[in-house]
Design a protein around this motif. Sequence first.
Motif, PDB file in Angstrom:
ATOM      1  N   ILE B 129       0.845  -1.206   0.000  1.00 32.34           N
ATOM      2  CA  ILE B 129       0.000   0.000   0.000  1.00 32.34           C
ATOM      3  C   ILE B 129       0.877   1.252   0.000  1.00 32.34           C
ATOM      4  O   ILE B 129       0.536   2.257  -0.620  1.00 32.34           O
ATOM      5  CB  ILE B 129      -1.022   0.012   1.169  1.00 32.34           C
ATOM      6  CG1 ILE B 129      -2.076   1.112   0.966  1.00 32.34           C
ATOM      7  CG2 ILE B 129      -0.359   0.236   2.513  1.00 32.34           C
ATOM      8  CD1 ILE B 129      -3.028   0.883  -0.135  1.00 32.34           C
ATOM      9  N   TRP B 130       2.043   1.165   0.635  1.00 31.40           N
ATOM     10  CA  TRP B 130       2.937   2.333   0.581  1.00 31.40           C
ATOM     11  C   TRP B 130       3.549   2.488  -0.813  1.00 31.40           C
ATOM     12  O   TRP B 130       3.781   3.610  -1.276  1.00 31.40           O
ATOM     13  CB  TRP B 130       4.018   2.244   1.654  1.00 31.40           C
ATOM     14  CG  TRP B 130       3.504   2.703   2.986  1.00 31.40           C
ATOM     15  CD1 TRP B 130       3.231   1.927   4.068  1.00 31.40           C
ATOM     16  CD2 TRP B 130       3.141   4.051   3.355  1.00 31.40           C
ATOM     17  NE1 TRP B 130       2.718   2.703   5.094  1.00 31.40           N
ATOM     18  CE2 TRP B 130       2.655   4.014   4.687  1.00 31.40           C
ATOM     19  CE3 TRP B 130       3.171   5.277   2.698  1.00 31.40           C
ATOM     20  CZ2 TRP B 130       2.210   5.142   5.367  1.00 31.40           C
ATOM     21  CZ3 TRP B 130       2.735   6.414   3.377  1.00 31.40           C
ATOM     22  CH2 TRP B 130       2.259   6.350   4.691  1.00 31.40           C
ATOM     23  N   LEU B 131       3.805   1.363  -1.489  1.00 28.70           N
ATOM     24  CA  LEU B 131       4.299   1.463  -2.871  1.00 28.70           C
ATOM     25  C   LEU B 131       3.228   2.057  -3.774  1.00 28.70           C
ATOM     26  O   LEU B 131       3.514   2.875  -4.654  1.00 28.70           O
ATOM     27  CB  LEU B 131       4.720   0.077  -3.390  1.00 28.70           C
ATOM     28  CG  LEU B 131       6.028  -0.460  -2.817  1.00 28.70           C
ATOM     29  CD1 LEU B 131       6.214  -1.933  -3.167  1.00 28.70           C
ATOM     30  CD2 LEU B 131       7.204   0.352  -3.341  1.00 28.70           C
ATOM     31  N   VAL B 132       1.965   1.654  -3.549  1.00 25.37           N
ATOM     32  CA  VAL B 132       0.863   2.243  -4.324  1.00 25.37           C
ATOM     33  C   VAL B 132       0.814   3.742  -4.071  1.00 25.37           C
ATOM     34  O   VAL B 132       0.702   4.551  -5.001  1.00 25.37           O
ATOM     35  CB  VAL B 132      -0.486   1.592  -3.938  1.00 25.37           C
ATOM     36  CG1 VAL B 132      -1.635   2.318  -4.603  1.00 25.37           C
ATOM     37  CG2 VAL B 132      -0.512   0.120  -4.310  1.00 25.37           C
ATOM     38  N   THR B 133       0.929   4.128  -2.783  1.00 19.04           N
ATOM     39  CA  THR B 133       0.878   5.554  -2.438  1.00 19.04           C
ATOM     40  C   THR B 133       2.019   6.312  -3.106  1.00 19.04           C
ATOM     41  O   THR B 133       1.818   7.371  -3.712  1.00 19.04           O
ATOM     42  CB  THR B 133       0.967   5.725  -0.908  1.00 19.04           C
ATOM     43  OG1 THR B 133       0.028   4.856  -0.294  1.00 19.04           O
ATOM     44  CG2 THR B 133       0.672   7.146  -0.493  1.00 19.04           C
ATOM     45  N   ALA B 134       3.237   5.743  -3.012  1.00 19.05           N
ATOM     46  CA  ALA B 134       4.394   6.424  -3.590  1.00 19.05           C
ATOM     47  C   ALA B 134       4.239   6.595  -5.099  1.00 19.05           C
ATOM     48  O   ALA B 134       4.507   7.675  -5.641  1.00 19.05           O
ATOM     49  CB  ALA B 134       5.669   5.638  -3.272  1.00 19.05           C
ATOM     50  N   THR B 135       3.764   5.543  -5.774  1.00 24.69           N
ATOM     51  CA  THR B 135       3.629   5.665  -7.225  1.00 24.69           C
ATOM     52  C   THR B 135       2.483   6.612  -7.580  1.00 24.69           C
ATOM     53  O   THR B 135       2.532   7.279  -8.610  1.00 24.69           O
ATOM     54  CB  THR B 135       3.407   4.287  -7.883  1.00 24.69           C
ATOM     55  OG1 THR B 135       2.447   3.556  -7.131  1.00 24.69           O
ATOM     56  CG2 THR B 135       4.690   3.499  -7.968  1.00 24.69           C
TER      57      THR B 135
END
Lengths: 278, 386
Positions: B129-135
């Motif tokens: 979910i943090w990777l989704v947020t970052a992207t």
Amino acid sequence: MEALWIVLLGSLTAGYFALAGFDYGTALLFRFVGRDEPERTRVLGAMTPFALGNEVWLVAAVGVLFGAFPRLEGELLSGHHGVFTAIVTGLVVFTASVQLRGNSRAWDVPLIAGALAVAVGWGWLAADLTGAPAPLWGAGVVALFAVHGGTFLAWRLPGRSGERAGALARSLVLPCAAFVPAVVLLSGSARHPELAVVGAVAVVVLLLGSRLASGRTAFACTALACALPVPVVFAAADVVHVETMAHTATLTVLTPVALVVLPLVLLFQWATWWMHRA
Amino acid sequence: MDPLDLARAQFATTTSFHFLFVLLTLGLVTLVAVVQTGFALTGRPVLERMARFWGRIYVVNYALGIATGIVMEFQFGLNWSGLSTYAGDVFGAPLAIETLVAFFLESTFLGLWIFGWGRLNRWAHLALIWLVTATAYASAFWIMVANGFLQHPVGHEEQGGVLRLVDFGALLVNPTFTAAFLHVVGAALTVGGVFVVGVSAYHFIRRTAEVDFFRRSLRLGVVTTAISAPFLVGAGIAQFPVINELQPDKFAGRPGLGIPLSVMMLIGVALVLASWTAVPLLARDLVIRLRFPLYLMVLGIPLPFVAAIGGWVVREVGRQPWLVHGLLRTEDALSPVSATAVLTSFIAFTGVFTALAITDWVLISRIARRGPEVTPVPRPVSALVL
């Protein structure tokens, strides 16, 4: 460096057809593969976890087209305005319906219509590029995606619905294999007809191979059969030229991004398949 | 109508729709990531249920919003081929990076996150979910780099009638990019905060039994808004000196732009004041027990969306008659297409977008009204049927 970007554009586009092809095929076939509502939900459920990841290969391809082939992008899209309007409308309707279908049958019609519009649209574009009749290409791509979708479902679904999907796919292989040489013979404006012939032979071999094989191997055959027309049509119609590409300075900026992102996408899309392994 | 007016109307319509989806997506994903981090650290079931509930609304909005993004991407080539022909070497680079880094990676991460509940290790799932947020933020970053170039083209030189990229770094420190990007980030967080506050307040008005669930959500939303709204207003004000210096004619002779500008600024200031008033009232749940603030919170949900459209109109209409400021006129960028062709796509896209937006609002309000699931949630069968 130019060659790298041509390969990248080709791979992303071919990847989109190999992957999203079974999304559309599943949508075209699921009402025949599943006999009742719970079965149909299960049939669609075999495809939905992959749908988003499959569709974005096209988004990435068009992004590369814009960044690395700016003069081709404008010419190709605006030159085929009607075709792309149909494809994009179909894509939007299809993508939304896949997500919304769940247990609600109201989305069946837009789901199938969206998949059909996208398949016919790509066929129509190929017809425009090669000079072969659009109805033939349209029907051919629909059949090709249906074979791919059926093969995917036969591999992924246990029991009766999987068997029905396999039977549907096998029955569509021969009409598909007949369409391929027909479009090659009828394509008037191809600059490199020899490429078209080699490509057609390969697609027919793959299709027949999918009929003999089963499971994952058959799926790999139909995936390649969906992807192969992309480089063949583009090369035979001589669409991509170095003059349409961005200057070296732009490609130098984009190259490291592509080299980082692509392995990551492949890794995480593989993880999606691993998480949903059959 | 001539093709130019139609193509401009189409772009304005599709972009407005797209922007509404994007803001809620960006704002909500951040809050979901924060809540899920809390769950990963403490293991409290209420935090997991919060992450699932707000995450579900976020996914609905993302899944329908991505369809609008696809149209945005194709639209440049369909109707504005003059832009890619002339400026594609420079403008296309951030756009291509956006599709690769953001769209491509983000959807892949998100697909794993949606279907990963209960299947993946808690920390791997949190990382997703943090990777989704970052992207997602990377997406906003690169789109604003591209947009900043249209407002104030830098880093290029003209060779043989087309622009060539000479200094990519200049695009990244472009003053029309930096402040505007922070402004958009602030707007997205404010949209997310106000939305979570409004939905939670609705449940308190209905005297929900899920007191702990919505109390935590409301607090999170109020604090997020109280932090992001001043930041949003500040980044907005910071753009005026840049506009005065680089686009001095933006407001001159355009009295019509005063209205969206004032509406946006009024809403921004109102949200700062409201959220700062609400923070002390969080003590001993005064804000809930007083009840009347709850009604204001529900009514506030659409305000940041209205402000965002106002801000977008000011930025983009204020750029006219230029597509690339000072270099390429909008009329010269139009594809050689007929009015009928543009009208057909306009009708098709607007029709589909309207249906998407209505579906989105219906689904989101249904999920929001129903509240969190009481029983353990089964495995998802599709992205939206979690």
